[in-house]
Design a protein around this motif. Sequence first.
Motif, short mmCIF file in Angstrom:
data_model
loop_
_atom_site.label_atom_id
_atom_site.label_comp_id
_atom_site.label_asym_id
_atom_site.label_seq_id
_atom_site.Cartn_x
_atom_site.Cartn_y
_atom_site.Cartn_z
N ILE A 1 11.38 -0.70 9.99
CA ILE A 1 10.29 -0.42 9.05
C ILE A 1 10.85 0.07 7.72
O ILE A 1 10.38 -0.33 6.65
CB ILE A 1 9.29 0.57 9.67
CG1 ILE A 1 8.56 -0.11 10.83
CG2 ILE A 1 8.31 1.08 8.63
CD1 ILE A 1 7.68 0.80 11.65
N THR A 2 11.88 0.89 7.76
CA THR A 2 12.53 1.36 6.54
C THR A 2 13.12 0.20 5.75
O THR A 2 13.05 0.17 4.52
CB THR A 2 13.61 2.41 6.86
OG1 THR A 2 12.99 3.51 7.53
CG2 THR A 2 14.30 2.91 5.61
N ALA A 3 13.68 -0.79 6.45
CA ALA A 3 14.25 -1.97 5.79
C ALA A 3 13.19 -2.79 5.06
O ALA A 3 13.51 -3.54 4.13
CB ALA A 3 14.97 -2.85 6.82
N SER A 4 11.93 -2.63 5.45
CA SER A 4 10.84 -3.34 4.76
C SER A 4 10.22 -2.46 3.68
O SER A 4 9.14 -2.75 3.19
CB SER A 4 9.78 -3.77 5.77
OG SER A 4 9.10 -2.64 6.29
N GLY A 5 10.87 -1.39 3.34
CA GLY A 5 10.38 -0.50 2.29
C GLY A 5 9.61 0.69 2.81
O GLY A 5 9.19 1.55 2.04
N GLY A 6 9.38 0.75 4.10
CA GLY A 6 8.67 1.86 4.71
C GLY A 6 7.17 1.64 4.78
O GLY A 6 6.64 0.65 4.29
N VAL A 7 6.49 2.57 5.42
CA VAL A 7 5.04 2.52 5.58
C VAL A 7 4.41 2.77 4.21
O VAL A 7 4.80 3.70 3.50
CB VAL A 7 4.57 3.58 6.60
CG1 VAL A 7 3.06 3.62 6.70
CG2 VAL A 7 5.19 3.33 7.97
N SER A 8 3.43 1.94 3.84
CA SER A 8 2.76 2.12 2.55
C SER A 8 1.82 3.32 2.61
O SER A 8 1.58 3.89 3.67
CB SER A 8 1.97 0.86 2.18
OG SER A 8 0.80 0.77 2.97
N ALA A 9 1.27 3.68 1.47
CA ALA A 9 0.33 4.81 1.39
C ALA A 9 -0.90 4.59 2.26
O ALA A 9 -1.55 5.54 2.68
CB ALA A 9 -0.09 5.04 -0.06
#
Length: 78
Positions: free
Chosen positions: A24-32
């Motif tokens: 998930i971090t590799a995809s930029g993380g969880v959005s707001a």
Amino acid sequence: HVKGSVVASGSVSYKRDMTLFEAITASGGVSAFGSNKRVELYRNGKKYIYDLRKREHMNVKVHPKDTIIVPQKTVFGN
């Protein structure tokens, strides 16, 4: 693949012993708008749900063909 409410939905480069949190971090993380309490992992036709606030769930190993979906928060913020 990492989809749903993440910063950059799509394929991520798999690394040996990669964890759910790392993917998930590799995809930029969880959005707001994403919920880290109900992360869905699809593997071999089965659905698993993880709460990334729990360390043991963060460290779940992912496999190359897994699909991870981060759902949107509910109106209650879950």
